[in-house]
Motif scaffolding. Structure first.
Motif, mmCIF file in Angstrom:
data_model
loop_
_atom_site.group_PDB
_atom_site.id
_atom_site.type_symbol
_atom_site.label_atom_id
_atom_site.label_comp_id
_atom_site.label_asym_id
_atom_site.label_seq_id
_atom_site.Cartn_x
_atom_site.Cartn_y
_atom_site.Cartn_z
ATOM 1 N N HIS A 41 -14.631 74.456 55.382
ATOM 2 C CA HIS A 41 -13.740 75.332 54.629
ATOM 3 C C HIS A 41 -14.296 76.730 54.488
ATOM 4 O O HIS A 41 -13.581 77.726 54.537
ATOM 5 C CB HIS A 41 -13.512 74.767 53.213
ATOM 6 N N LYS A 42 -15.610 76.772 54.275
ATOM 7 C CA LYS A 42 -16.233 78.042 53.927
ATOM 8 C C LYS A 42 -16.576 78.907 55.133
ATOM 9 O O LYS A 42 -16.478 80.122 55.092
ATOM 10 C CB LYS A 42 -17.524 77.789 53.138
ATOM 11 N N ILE A 43 -17.047 78.264 56.213
ATOM 12 C CA ILE A 43 -17.494 79.048 57.375
ATOM 13 C C ILE A 43 -16.495 78.849 58.493
ATOM 14 O O ILE A 43 -16.495 77.828 59.168
ATOM 15 C CB ILE A 43 -18.911 78.638 57.803
ATOM 16 N N THR A 44 -15.644 79.825 58.674
ATOM 17 C CA THR A 44 -14.481 79.576 59.520
ATOM 18 C C THR A 44 -14.473 80.328 60.843
ATOM 19 O O THR A 44 -13.710 79.998 61.732
ATOM 20 C CB THR A 44 -13.193 79.966 58.762
ATOM 21 N N GLU B 281 -26.722 74.884 46.749
ATOM 22 C CA GLU B 281 -27.935 75.597 46.389
ATOM 23 C C GLU B 281 -28.597 76.220 47.625
ATOM 24 O O GLU B 281 -28.874 77.414 47.674
ATOM 25 C CB GLU B 281 -28.858 74.550 45.757
ATOM 26 N N VAL B 282 -28.780 75.398 48.659
ATOM 27 C CA VAL B 282 -29.496 75.852 49.855
ATOM 28 C C VAL B 282 -28.716 76.951 50.585
ATOM 29 O O VAL B 282 -29.294 77.865 51.151
ATOM 30 C CB VAL B 282 -29.743 74.657 50.809
ATOM 31 N N LEU B 283 -27.393 76.843 50.553
ATOM 32 C CA LEU B 283 -26.591 77.781 51.340
ATOM 33 C C LEU B 283 -26.022 78.914 50.496
ATOM 34 O O LEU B 283 -25.129 79.634 50.926
ATOM 35 C CB LEU B 283 -25.455 77.034 52.041
ATOM 36 N N HIS B 284 -26.578 79.045 49.320
ATOM 37 C CA HIS B 284 -26.099 80.041 48.378
ATOM 38 C C HIS B 284 -25.808 81.400 49.037
ATOM 39 O O HIS B 284 -24.714 81.945 48.948
ATOM 40 C CB HIS B 284 -27.149 80.191 47.270
ATOM 41 N N LEU C 60 -23.025 81.359 51.841
ATOM 42 C CA LEU C 60 -21.678 81.226 51.303
ATOM 43 C C LEU C 60 -21.229 82.498 50.603
ATOM 44 O O LEU C 60 -20.076 82.883 50.680
ATOM 45 C CB LEU C 60 -21.624 80.033 50.348
ATOM 46 N N LYS C 61 -22.177 83.146 49.969
ATOM 47 C CA LYS C 61 -21.833 84.393 49.293
ATOM 48 C C LYS C 61 -21.332 85.426 50.308
ATOM 49 O O LYS C 61 -20.331 86.094 50.094
ATOM 50 C CB LYS C 61 -23.048 84.932 48.540
ATOM 51 N N ALA C 62 -22.052 85.501 51.439
ATOM 52 C CA ALA C 62 -21.656 86.469 52.469
ATOM 53 C C ALA C 62 -20.241 86.174 52.949
ATOM 54 O O ALA C 62 -19.464 87.085 53.211
ATOM 55 C CB ALA C 62 -22.639 86.420 53.628
#
Ligand code: ADP
Ligand code: MG
Length: 490
Positions: free
Chosen positions: A350-353, A384-387, A390-392
């Protein structure tokens, strides 16, 4: 040109040529640079560097000709500075000059050999498939030594879904039967990280192993990036070996050139590519190329080149769908042998498309983290690890930022973004800003119009199509817009 003389050689001798510590540092600097740039590039441009000594905080590096000096200065000057400084804090500057090679023997003899790349995991590649095998010995100058094949990029590891099934089928077909009618050239195109390089390597692997098994001999295949094609071509010109270069290329069964868009604006290389291309196709040999756009959209590439490129099979890799991303993640997690909960996979998909490479990197990070701390992957650890990743991806560009960047770029006043002025010098940047607002934000046309001095939504619509049209026609303009987009996305 500091210290330059009329005949191109540079004067003023620095000292400390025989300091063993400095000589060892120099050897490491060369070794690191060689690892960074790769064997071929190193041999072409950097092998003839020699250590000219140290004077205060400045190191001198020599090259035998002005051409090489200028090239090394502009392409590797910064890296040499940084590498020297990392070796020896006292060194602040590297002076690159034309000069004799008195101590070249010494410098050459201590240069660190670069590690040859590891052999492919499968071990099925016949030794005679020289054209794709990475070059290890110095002096070996084959056409195909441009790039080693990535052992992970095979047909088996390629996950097929709606967006890429056509490209996959075409690649399979070419690997089974190179140069068959209708599939030559095979032109693969699509955005970054969608699997173009993966498919090309897969074809090459198949041809060097599968083809060998069927036909008793491996096909001679060369895979290289367009950039490397250019380096090899320029190097051949420089060493007056263009005939040899041409012959080597023309003796191939299959030539693959990746990221062809790189040749835009490189007219001489394009010309050479075109001739090679024609010679090979006429001789019934297979060509496979990739690019980020379709042949007709590769503006800046010569018309006749585009036409010929479009003559065979053109297959595009579409943006991934959610389903494909899930399948890819599942396949990669299974391969790594680490259980990853479905919820985590869904979250990532969902997040990295945009880009499979990033998707893969995120998953790898989770797996590495789990292995390191010997803990299972969970939804909480994933967040946590991909904080930062995911922010980017969550980052939203605002219309204000776009307006600011665009006006800075074209040096106009920010207020002109909403002013009524119609002079081209302000109207065009304003249109670009509207275009980028449409592309990079989720604002509607009326909302965008309001931010640009209460303009009507049809004005925005017109701006968007006008900019797209101009980008297709004018490569320089397209580059400007792309540059702005990248700056805004970061
Ligand atoms: P491109 O050349 O189009 O920019 P790559 O071929 O380098 O992209 O792919 C980027 C990464 O994503 C690679 O590690 C590749 O293995 C992976 N990848 C892309 N598409 C797929 C797919 N359909 N199945 C498995 N891996 C994929
Ligand atoms: Mg690629």
């Amino acid at each position: 040109m500091p210290g330059g003389t009329r005949d191109g050689s540079d004067v003023a001798e620095p000292t400390a040529l025989d300091d063993p510590q400095l000589v060892a540092q120099w050897a490491r600097v060369r070794g690191r640079l060689q690892t960074e740039v790769g064997d071929v590039e190193y041999r072409t441009w950097l092998r003839q560097m020699s250590f000219g000594g140290v004077d205060g905080d400045e190191v001198t590096v020599r090259l035998p000709t002005r051409f090489l000096r200028d090239w090394v200065r502009s392409h590797y000057g910064d890296r040499l500075n940084a590498l020297w400084n990392a070796e020896n804090r006292d060194i602040r500057r590297v002076d690159i000059r034309v000069g004799g090679t008195a101590e070249q023997g010494l410098a050459e003899s201590v240069v660190l050999p670069s590690e040859p790349p590891p052999p492919p995991a499968s071990g099925t590649v016949p030794a005679v498939a020289v054209a794709v095998a990475p070059a290890t010995a110095r002096g070996e100058d084959r056409v195909g030594d441009g790039a080693a094949l990535d052992p992970r990029f095979t047909f088996d590891s390629f996950v097929v879904g709606k967006p890429n099934e056509f490209a996959y089928a075409c690649a399979r077909r070419v690997a089974e039967q190179p140069a068959c009618i209708g599939f030559n050239p095979l032109f693969l195109y699509g955005g970054v990280g969608l699997g173009k390089t993966h498919l090309m390597h897969a074809i090459a692997w198949e041809l060097t192993s599968g083809h060998a098994a069927r036909n008793g001999r491996p096909a001679s295949v060369a895979y290289m990036s367009a950039e490397r094609f250019m380096y090899r071509f320029i190097a051949a010109i420089r060493s007056q070996a263009t005939m040899e270069f041409k012959e080597q290329l023309r003796s191939l069964d299959v030539l693959m050139v990746d990221d062809l868009q790189f040749l835009i604006g490189k007219d001489a290389t394009q010309e050479e590519f075109f001739h090679t291309f024609n010679a090979l196709v006429d001789a019934g040999k297979q060509i496979v190329v990739s690019a980020d756009k379709s042949p007709s959209d590769l503006s800046g590439l010569e018309e006749r080149v585009r036409t010929r490129l479009g003559c065979g099979m053109v297959a595009d890799l579409h943006a991934t769908t959610y389903e494909l991303r899930i399948s890819i993640l599942e396949a990669k997690a299974a391969r790594a042998g680490v259980p990853v909960p479905a919820k985590v996979l869904e979250f990532l998909a969902h997040k990295i498309t945009t880009n499979v490479r990033e998707l893969e990197a995120a998953l790898n990070r989770l797996i590495a983290h789990a292995n390191l701390f010997n803990r299972p992957v969970t939804f909480e650890t994933a967040q946590e690890v991909l904080h930062d990743v995911l922010k980017a991806h969550d980052r939203r560009v605002t219309i204000e930022e776009i307006q600011k960047r665009v006006s800075e770029h074209w040096n106009i006043r920010l207020t002109d973004m909403s002013s009524a002025r119609r002079a081209r010098a302000v109207a065009r940047p304003r249109q670009v800003a509207m275009y980028l607002a449409k592309q990079l934000t989720s604002r509607s046309l009326p909302e965008i119009g309001r931010k640009f001095g209460n303009r009507d939504h049809t004005t925005v619509m017109h701006a968007v199509s006008r900019v797209a049209e101009l980008m297709a026609r004018d490569a320089g303009f397209a580059e400007d817009v792309e540059l702005l987009r990248r700056m805004l996305e970061n």
